[in-house]
Each structure stands twice: as C-alpha cells, then as structure tokens.
Design an enzyme around this catalytic site. Sequence first.
Site, PDB file in Angstrom:
ATOM      1  N   GLU A   1       0.872  -1.169   0.000  1.00 34.45           N
ATOM      2  CA  GLU A   1       0.000   0.000   0.000  1.00 34.45           C
ATOM      3  C   GLU A   1       0.915   1.226   0.000  1.00 34.45           C
ATOM      4  OE1 GLU A   1      -2.642   0.478   3.362  1.00 34.45           O
ATOM      5  OE2 GLU A   1      -3.449   2.326   2.505  1.00 34.45           O
TER       6      GLU A   1
ATOM      7  N   ARG B   1       4.747 -12.673   9.698  1.00 34.20           N
ATOM      8  CA  ARG B   1       5.357 -11.354   9.637  1.00 34.20           C
ATOM      9  C   ARG B   1       6.716 -11.438  10.322  1.00 34.20           C
ATOM     10  NH1 ARG B   1       3.271  -6.067   9.221  1.00 34.20           N
ATOM     11  NH2 ARG B   1       1.410  -6.863   8.249  1.00 34.20           N
TER      12      ARG B   1
ATOM     13  N   LYS C   1       4.577   0.731   8.806  1.00 31.76           N
ATOM     14  CA  LYS C   1       4.638   2.011   8.104  1.00 31.76           C
ATOM     15  C   LYS C   1       3.947   3.105   8.912  1.00 31.76           C
ATOM     16  CE  LYS C   1       3.658  -0.024   3.873  1.00 31.76           C
ATOM     17  NZ  LYS C   1       2.259  -0.156   3.555  1.00 31.76           N
TER      18      LYS C   1
HETATM   19  P1  ATP Z   1       2.692  -1.923   7.532  1.00 33.59           P
HETATM   20  O1  ATP Z   1       1.932  -2.255   8.774  1.00 33.59           O
HETATM   21  O2  ATP Z   1       4.120  -1.659   7.763  1.00 33.59           O
HETATM   22  O3  ATP Z   1       2.033  -0.859   6.712  1.00 33.59           O
HETATM   23  P2  ATP Z   1       1.483  -3.721   5.810  1.00 33.59           P
HETATM   24  O4  ATP Z   1       1.351  -5.190   5.896  1.00 33.59           O
HETATM   25  O5  ATP Z   1       0.260  -2.923   6.033  1.00 33.59           O
HETATM   26  O6  ATP Z   1       2.646  -3.264   6.721  1.00 33.59           O
HETATM   27  P3  ATP Z   1       1.656  -3.540   3.001  1.00 33.59           P
HETATM   28  O7  ATP Z   1       2.097  -2.395   2.192  1.00 33.59           O
HETATM   29  O8  ATP Z   1       0.233  -3.923   2.971  1.00 33.59           O
HETATM   30  O9  ATP Z   1       2.131  -3.262   4.468  1.00 33.59           O
HETATM   31  O10 ATP Z   1       2.575  -4.805   2.726  1.00 33.59           O
HETATM   32  C1  ATP Z   1       2.905  -5.338   1.469  1.00 33.59           C
HETATM   33  C2  ATP Z   1       3.244  -6.788   1.658  1.00 33.59           C
HETATM   34  O11 ATP Z   1       4.350  -6.916   2.553  1.00 33.59           O
HETATM   35  C3  ATP Z   1       2.086  -7.542   2.261  1.00 33.59           C
HETATM   36  O12 ATP Z   1       1.952  -8.778   1.589  1.00 33.59           O
HETATM   37  C4  ATP Z   1       2.502  -7.725   3.686  1.00 33.59           C
HETATM   38  O13 ATP Z   1       1.898  -8.861   4.230  1.00 33.59           O
HETATM   39  C5  ATP Z   1       4.019  -7.814   3.594  1.00 33.59           C
HETATM   40  N1  ATP Z   1       4.668  -7.386   4.846  1.00 33.59           N
HETATM   41  C6  ATP Z   1       4.482  -6.235   5.504  1.00 33.59           C
HETATM   42  N2  ATP Z   1       5.185  -6.203   6.646  1.00 33.59           N
HETATM   43  C7  ATP Z   1       5.846  -7.381   6.730  1.00 33.59           C
HETATM   44  C8  ATP Z   1       6.728  -7.970   7.688  1.00 33.59           C
HETATM   45  N3  ATP Z   1       7.076  -7.322   8.805  1.00 33.59           N
HETATM   46  N4  ATP Z   1       7.208  -9.204   7.433  1.00 33.59           N
HETATM   47  C9  ATP Z   1       6.862  -9.855   6.308  1.00 33.59           C
HETATM   48  N5  ATP Z   1       6.034  -9.361   5.371  1.00 33.59           N
HETATM   49  C10 ATP Z   1       5.517  -8.149   5.565  1.00 33.59           C
HETATM   50 MG    MG Z   2      -1.367  -2.651   4.991  1.00 30.49          MG
END
Ligand code: ATP
Ligand code: MG
Length: 559
Positions: free
Chosen positions: A35, A262, A272
Amino acid sequence: MTEERKPLNFIEQIIEEDLQNGYEREELKFRFPPEPNGYLHIGHASSINLNFGLGLRYNAPVNLRFDDTNPIKEEQEFVDAIKRDVEWLGFKWEKECYASDYFQQLYDWAVAMIKNGDAYVDSQASEQIAQQKGTPTQPGSASPYRDRSVEENLSLFEAMKNGETAEGAHVLRAKIDMASSNMLMRDPVMYRTLHKAHHRTNNDWKIYPMYDWAHGESDFIESVSHSFCTLEFLPHRELYNWFLEKVNQPKQLQPKQREFARRNLSHTIVSKRKLAQLVEKKVVESWDDPRMPTISGLRRRGYTANSIKKFAETIGVGKRENVIDMSHLEFCAREDLNKTASRVMAVLDPLKVVITNYEEGAEEWLEAENNPEDETAGSREVPFSKEIYIEQADFKEEANRKFFRLTLGKEVRLKNAYIIKGESVVKDDDGNIVEVHCTYDPKSKSGSGTEESQRKVKGTLHWVSIPHAVKAEVRLYDRLFTVESPDADKDKKFIDFVNPDSLQTIVGYVEPSLKNAKELEHFQFQRIGYFCADQSTSLEKPVFNRTVSLRDSWVKKSN
Ligand code: ATP
Ligand code: MG
C-alpha cells in the site's frame, strides 16, 4: 562442486503440491502488493524476497501491485519510493499495477452482486454497524436495511458513487451471514464514501473499495496464482474466496491466498504507520534517515542490497511470528562489506604523534592495499609525514603487558608504514597528554622487503598524516530504540523508548583519498567499522555514516 540444494520451505511445498495436482508451470504468477502509504521497511524485504524469489525459482512473472484503495493515506511520493527500493534490491517486476486501475471493474462487479442479492446499502452509522457485529461467541444482528430492494440498493449505490451522499451516510455491505463463526463474514463492508482526491484517479471516484473486496479481485484480474500475505490475513481467506466465487469465476482459475509469518526486527519498529509517526514528530529527519529500518534508510546507512537480501534469505519464511535480533542484520552487512568495501584510514578521536627522527617537511606516499579480500581491488597511495594522528584509545602512557597498542618504550606498526616507538609525552597545564613523541625505524617500511619490514610487532595502528588529513563529518548511529520490542508494552507508547543517543555527530580526520568519495560509496575505516558516504558528501565537506562497527578482531593481528 555439487550445488547444495536447500530443503523447500513451506511456501515452495505448497507450490510443488499444486504443480503435482494439475497446475501448469506457465500458470504460476505472483505479486508484491504494497500500500503506498509509506516507505518500504525491512519487513517488506522478506515479502519482496519471497515473491520475487519465487518468480526467479519458477521463472514466473511477478507484478508490483499498488494496493491504493485508501486516498487518505496514500501519495505519489510513496509510490516512487517503493519502486526505487524494489529496483535497488535488484528485482524486476513484470507489470506495474494499481488496484485503482480496477475501480471500474470492481464497481461493475459490485453492481452485479447487488442485482444477485449478494450486497446491500446500509445507511446506519459505523458505530451502529459495529454494535451489531456480535462477538466471537455471539452471533451478530441484522441491519434494518439488510432487505432493501435491489432497485433501492442500485440507486443508492449510484448516488454514493456520484458523490451525492455524504461521507459516512451509507456503505455497501456484502450479504453473507450475520451468525458466521468468522466475524469477518458478518456482512463485511465493501465500499465506503470518501470525498477525497486520490493520487491517481483524482476526483473520479467518491467511493473506495475495502481491502478484502479489492485484493482478491485484483489478484484475479492479474491472473495471480498464489497470493501470499502475512498471517493476520488468515481469517480473511474465507472472505477472499467468497468474493471470488460470487463474481462467478471458474474455480480452477482462482488465485490462492496463503499466509506466512510477519518478520519483526529487534530494537526497531516495522510498521509504516508507526514509522510515519517518527517522521511526523521529527524524531528522525526523514523516511530515509539512516536510523530508520526502511529500505531507503538502510541504503543511506550503508547496507548493500545483497546484505538485505541475504538477511531475508537466511531468516527464511515461517509459520510463526518472531523477533529477529538486529545483530543478524548487522552480521549480514559485515559479511558483504568485508568482501566489497575499500579499506581506508580515518581517525575519529585524534591524538597528535610527532616522529622526532623523521625529516621536517618531508612527505612520502606509501602504497596501501584497497582490499585484502579482493585481489582486483588494487591499491592507492597514502601520505606519510612527521606529524600524524592516531586514536586517543591507541595510546597509554603506562600500560600492562596486554596492551598491544602504543606506549612509552614499546614498538607498534603503523599500518602500511613504519614501526614506531613511544619515547615521551607532552602535557598541558592540566596534565592532559597533547602530543606523543616517537621515533621510527626507517628500514621497517611495510612491503619494502627488508628484514626489518617483516619484523613482527604485536600491534598495528591506523593513522593519518596531519598536514594531509581531511576533516570530515562522521555520523555515528546507534539503535533507534533502547529496548528490544518497543511496541510490546501496552502501557507505554513506542516513542517513549526512542534512544536519545541514536546519533552522535563528530569531526573525524580521514585520508585525502576520501575527499572524492561518491554518494553511497562503502568503506571500511580500518579497525573502526564500515562507513558509507552520505548523500550530502562533497569535496569541501565529506560526510560519512557509520553502517556498523567492526568487531575489533585485528588488534592482535600484525602485518
Ligand atoms: P505496515 O503495517 O508496515 O504498513 P502492511 O502489511 O500494512 O505493513 P503492506 O504495504 O500492505 O504493508 O505490505 C505489502 C506486503 O508486505 C504484504 O503482503 C505484507 O503482508 C508484507 N509485509 C508487511 N510487513 C511485513 C513484515 N514485517 N514481514 C513480512 N512481510 C511483511
Ligand atoms: Mg497494509
């Protein structure tokens, strides 16, 4: 040499099983779906490495998909940064895709669902909808709007789309089962009204799809075969599949959602949303501040793409969440930089040494090997003269026998140069040592082939010639948080654990070759650590960021 074959991880096993059960190799397709609401962080590196790694392993395309369904938090700046980071890591995407490109298709499908009685417009406030959700052990209750006529639903949904209704006045909900044991199946919201401009669709849309509705359908549109996400989406899988079935796609072509754990890193935050707070509250300078666990921060700190990929590779994919120690990431940086970084000399805490028997005003340019780990790295020349700086910590007026650095009456080697011997000290009125006077052995020049040049002395010190030394700004970074898991404590905010000493800026004296250091060029400041030229470095004012310190392993090693 036989190539070592690593055992398959559980994600690869899922794919292998699917291949055995009738999937064609050509049907394999993956995506990385960030995102654009912030910069990528080290947790994302795991997901990137997983998805693009599968692409390489199975020779399958991988899309970069921006999950841009929430205009409130998303920006073009983040899209650009994400592309830059994935590219820098060395991965190539098949297509650059945006969930927002599918808004019309998603809308059409939603209309079809309304017509089939699978979706309805709810005109309650969000609090009320939440109250009717029930609990995991108690079923929810139906909205009074659940049985609206198709016609009324269609006209309201269109009014929402056209921006004729206020934000929060209505939502579109899937009509599933208010008694489902999976709370997510209790008539989840598909669309909300937001009168906000979107970074790509501008003001074209007044309604925006929710993640659960948009994600699976985007996977379907792109013919993604396997959609990997983190474990918190496990309960969403049922809904992911429900939507896919409702838009009437033949079952065998449906993408598959599977989940992995994760990855968290100690002494930092991987979210983020929380990292954005550090930027907004000016705890750090920017998203690419070298203390940030963002890909861009790590890059500016001096981490190489290889070291980040190696990190992701070695921690692998798992089914259970855990915290990886920061020292593992640092280890990966050292391992890679040891092979690639040029060795240079820099003194960060200077003490003046005068070599009394060296000719006044004379200078010599001595050959210095750039990297003993890499024969092709060549050598450079470093200037030597009567007055040099060494580190304060490398001299003691009186020392016991275990001190292998400079002391009075003892010899040490100056790296790439001569053997010197401590003779006397000069002190100021307060008794602080301001100069050390030494003599040198002119026959002991490193690499000169004489017997004296091969003489073994216990310690080797780095140094810089004072008249040739270049003043540089050196930024010594430390961990951003003082505790291992800053967001584990429910009573305290993670920001309360910020390390007040995470950055120390000092003036160092570096050898003249470093004047020409290019942005992001990596160095080993010998006996100190790995450093990287900051983006602000210039001929007039070189600036270096400490990537990671060296384990002080070669104090005892002489050359
Ligand atoms: P954040 O909470 O940092 O915004 P998010 O999961 O909302 O993380 P996205 O932009 O939706 O962030 O993530 C893109 C991809 O990266 C998704 O498939 C997510 O599951 C994966 N991802 C995000 N954070 C991690 C992590 N700490 N370890 C492994 N994969 C991750
Ligand atoms: Mg997200």
